[in-house]
Motif scaffolding. Structure first.
Motif, PDB file in Angstrom:
ATOM      1  N   ARG A 196       0.780  -1.112   0.116  1.00  0.00           N
ATOM      2  CA  ARG A 196      -0.068  -0.024  -0.101  1.00  0.00           C
ATOM      3  C   ARG A 196       0.755   1.332  -0.064  1.00  0.00           C
ATOM      4  O   ARG A 196       0.575   2.358  -0.723  1.00  0.00           O
ATOM      5  CB  ARG A 196      -1.062  -0.147   1.320  1.00  0.00           C
ATOM      6  CG  ARG A 196      -1.942  -0.897   1.152  1.00  0.00           C
ATOM      7  CD  ARG A 196      -3.097  -0.564   2.145  1.00  0.00           C
ATOM      8  NE  ARG A 196      -2.578  -0.992   3.418  1.00  0.00           N
ATOM      9  CZ  ARG A 196      -2.779  -2.070   4.001  1.00  0.00           C
ATOM     10  NH1 ARG A 196      -3.254  -3.127   3.544  1.00  0.00           N
ATOM     11  NH2 ARG A 196      -2.182  -2.219   5.251  1.00  0.00           N
ATOM     12  N   SER A 197       1.887   1.130   0.796  1.00  0.00           N
ATOM     13  CA  SER A 197       2.984   2.486   0.803  1.00  0.00           C
ATOM     14  C   SER A 197       3.396   2.654  -0.687  1.00  0.00           C
ATOM     15  O   SER A 197       3.595   3.894  -1.148  1.00  0.00           O
ATOM     16  CB  SER A 197       4.049   2.266   1.774  1.00  0.00           C
ATOM     17  OG  SER A 197       3.441   2.068   3.079  1.00  0.00           O
ATOM     18  N   GLN A 198       3.943   1.499  -1.303  1.00  0.00           N
ATOM     19  CA  GLN A 198       4.448   1.859  -2.555  1.00  0.00           C
ATOM     20  C   GLN A 198       3.363   2.392  -3.530  1.00  0.00           C
ATOM     21  O   GLN A 198       3.649   3.075  -4.276  1.00  0.00           O
ATOM     22  CB  GLN A 198       5.032   0.275  -3.026  1.00  0.00           C
ATOM     23  CG  GLN A 198       6.188  -0.089  -2.407  1.00  0.00           C
ATOM     24  CD  GLN A 198       6.613  -1.678  -2.606  1.00  0.00           C
ATOM     25  OE1 GLN A 198       6.064  -2.178  -3.304  1.00  0.00           O
ATOM     26  NE2 GLN A 198       7.658  -1.848  -2.122  1.00  0.00           N
ATOM     27  N   ALA A 199       2.243   1.890  -3.495  1.00  0.00           N
ATOM     28  CA  ALA A 199       1.121   2.328  -4.432  1.00  0.00           C
ATOM     29  C   ALA A 199       0.789   3.907  -4.042  1.00  0.00           C
ATOM     30  O   ALA A 199       0.617   4.389  -5.062  1.00  0.00           O
ATOM     31  CB  ALA A 199      -0.087   1.278  -4.116  1.00  0.00           C
ATOM     32  N   ARG A 201       2.967   5.957  -2.921  1.00  0.00           N
ATOM     33  CA  ARG A 201       4.095   6.708  -3.352  1.00  0.00           C
ATOM     34  C   ARG A 201       4.068   6.938  -5.039  1.00  0.00           C
ATOM     35  O   ARG A 201       4.309   8.038  -5.623  1.00  0.00           O
ATOM     36  CB  ARG A 201       5.508   6.116  -3.133  1.00  0.00           C
ATOM     37  CG  ARG A 201       5.725   6.485  -1.500  1.00  0.00           C
ATOM     38  CD  ARG A 201       7.314   6.045  -1.294  1.00  0.00           C
ATOM     39  NE  ARG A 201       7.536   4.860  -1.503  1.00  0.00           N
ATOM     40  CZ  ARG A 201       7.474   3.715  -0.643  1.00  0.00           C
ATOM     41  NH1 ARG A 201       7.197   3.884   0.651  1.00  0.00           N
ATOM     42  NH2 ARG A 201       7.813   2.487  -1.028  1.00  0.00           N
ATOM     43  N   ARG A 202       3.653   5.818  -5.804  1.00  0.00           N
ATOM     44  CA  ARG A 202       3.539   5.992  -7.131  1.00  0.00           C
ATOM     45  C   ARG A 202       2.393   6.643  -7.527  1.00  0.00           C
ATOM     46  O   ARG A 202       2.548   7.441  -8.610  1.00  0.00           O
ATOM     47  CB  ARG A 202       3.216   4.628  -7.544  1.00  0.00           C
ATOM     48  CG  ARG A 202       4.524   3.623  -7.758  1.00  0.00           C
ATOM     49  CD  ARG A 202       4.347   2.411  -8.703  1.00  0.00           C
ATOM     50  NE  ARG A 202       3.075   1.572  -8.009  1.00  0.00           N
ATOM     51  CZ  ARG A 202       3.540   0.379  -7.468  1.00  0.00           C
ATOM     52  NH1 ARG A 202       4.484   0.143  -6.873  1.00  0.00           N
ATOM     53  NH2 ARG A 202       2.421  -0.129  -6.885  1.00  0.00           N
ATOM     54  N   ALA A 203       1.261   6.872  -6.864  1.00  0.00           N
ATOM     55  CA  ALA A 203       0.194   7.749  -7.100  1.00  0.00           C
ATOM     56  C   ALA A 203       0.313   9.117  -6.872  1.00  0.00           C
ATOM     57  O   ALA A 203       0.086   9.902  -7.706  1.00  0.00           O
ATOM     58  CB  ALA A 203      -0.969   7.323  -6.225  1.00  0.00           C
ATOM     59  N   SER A 204       1.181   9.530  -6.000  1.00  0.00           N
ATOM     60  CA  SER A 204       1.626  10.880  -5.525  1.00  0.00           C
ATOM     61  C   SER A 204       2.729  11.466  -6.575  1.00  0.00           C
ATOM     62  O   SER A 204       3.140  12.604  -6.599  1.00  0.00           O
ATOM     63  CB  SER A 204       2.047  10.864  -4.165  1.00  0.00           C
ATOM     64  OG  SER A 204       3.135  10.118  -3.654  1.00  0.00           O
ATOM     65  N   ALA A 205       3.595  10.436  -7.127  1.00  0.00           N
ATOM     66  CA  ALA A 205       4.725  10.799  -7.757  1.00  0.00           C
ATOM     67  C   ALA A 205       4.065  11.625  -9.374  1.00  0.00           C
ATOM     68  O   ALA A 205       3.187  11.305  -9.719  1.00  0.00           O
ATOM     69  CB  ALA A 205       5.501   9.734  -8.344  1.00  0.00           C
TER      70      ALA A 205
END
Length: 205
Positions: A196-199, A201-205
């Motif tokens: 969930r944390s990786q998802a 971060r990808r969404a906010s990038a």
């Protein structure tokens, strides 16, 4: 749970089979095997009920996925509860009719009246199905199954320890198997948190 999540049958969508998730699932199996077979060996374990229970677990994973998806589409928390209990009631009525016919033909007198507290199982089931349909949307089927299994094992251990008839059956292997299963649930939970944390971060990038 791994297969259901991989196919995306549940409301949480498709989740790939990672090494961490695979290891958590295998660790849970090892924990259950240690608890069941390690203390007394396979000679004292009824294999047919164990296999049937395993198949029930397989079916339960698919059921949780479908319940969660129906709950998400209908947006009614108790819709899956209604469907499950309506189906179960029809089946029980059919079985009751079969038993009644068998008794009328002299097939036996039955097992007698159950204790009053046995009827609480239905009420517990209503709460479980409703909560499960909601929770599986956020956890996925594998993590939900492992956490549920951990709760079942902890409660079963407490009940066995509370009863003088079963207290003597609790040995080191049972506790060790329970600890391994809890570790599997914790591992799956950590893996889900990282995903969930990786998802995010990808969404906010």
């Amino acid at each position: 749970g791994l297969g259901v999540d991989r196919l995306g049958l549940g409301p949480a969508g498709r989740t790939d089979v990672t090494r961490a998730r695979m290891l958590a699932a295998l660790l849970a199996i090892v924990g259950v095997a240690v608890a069941v077979f390690g203390e007394h060996g396979t000679s004292t374990v009824a294999l047919l009920p164990a296999v049937l229970a395993f198949l029930v677990g397989v079916s339960s994973a698919a059921q949780q996925a479908v319940n969660g998806k129906v709950n998400g589409v209908s947006r009614q928390p108790l819709s899956t509860t209604w469907l499950n209990f309506a189906t179960g009631t029809v089946l029980l009525l059919v079985l009751t009719g079969i038993v009644a016919l068998a008794r009328s033909d002299g097939g036996g007198s039955g097992a007698g009246t159950p204790p009053w507290w046995s009827w609480l199982g239905g009420l517990c089931g209503i709460g479980f199905i409703a909560l499960a349909a909601w929770a599986v949307r956020h956890t996925g089927v594998l993590l939900f199954g492992l956490v549920t299994l951990s709760g079942q094992l902890l409660t079963a251990l407490a009940l066995d320890l509370a009863s003088p008839r079963t207290r003597g059956q609790i040995g080191t292997q049972v506790v060790l198997g329970l600890a391994i299963t809890l570790a599997a649930a914790a591992m799956a939970s950590v893996a889900a948190g990282r995903r969930r944390s990786q998802a995010a971060r990808r969404a906010s990038a």
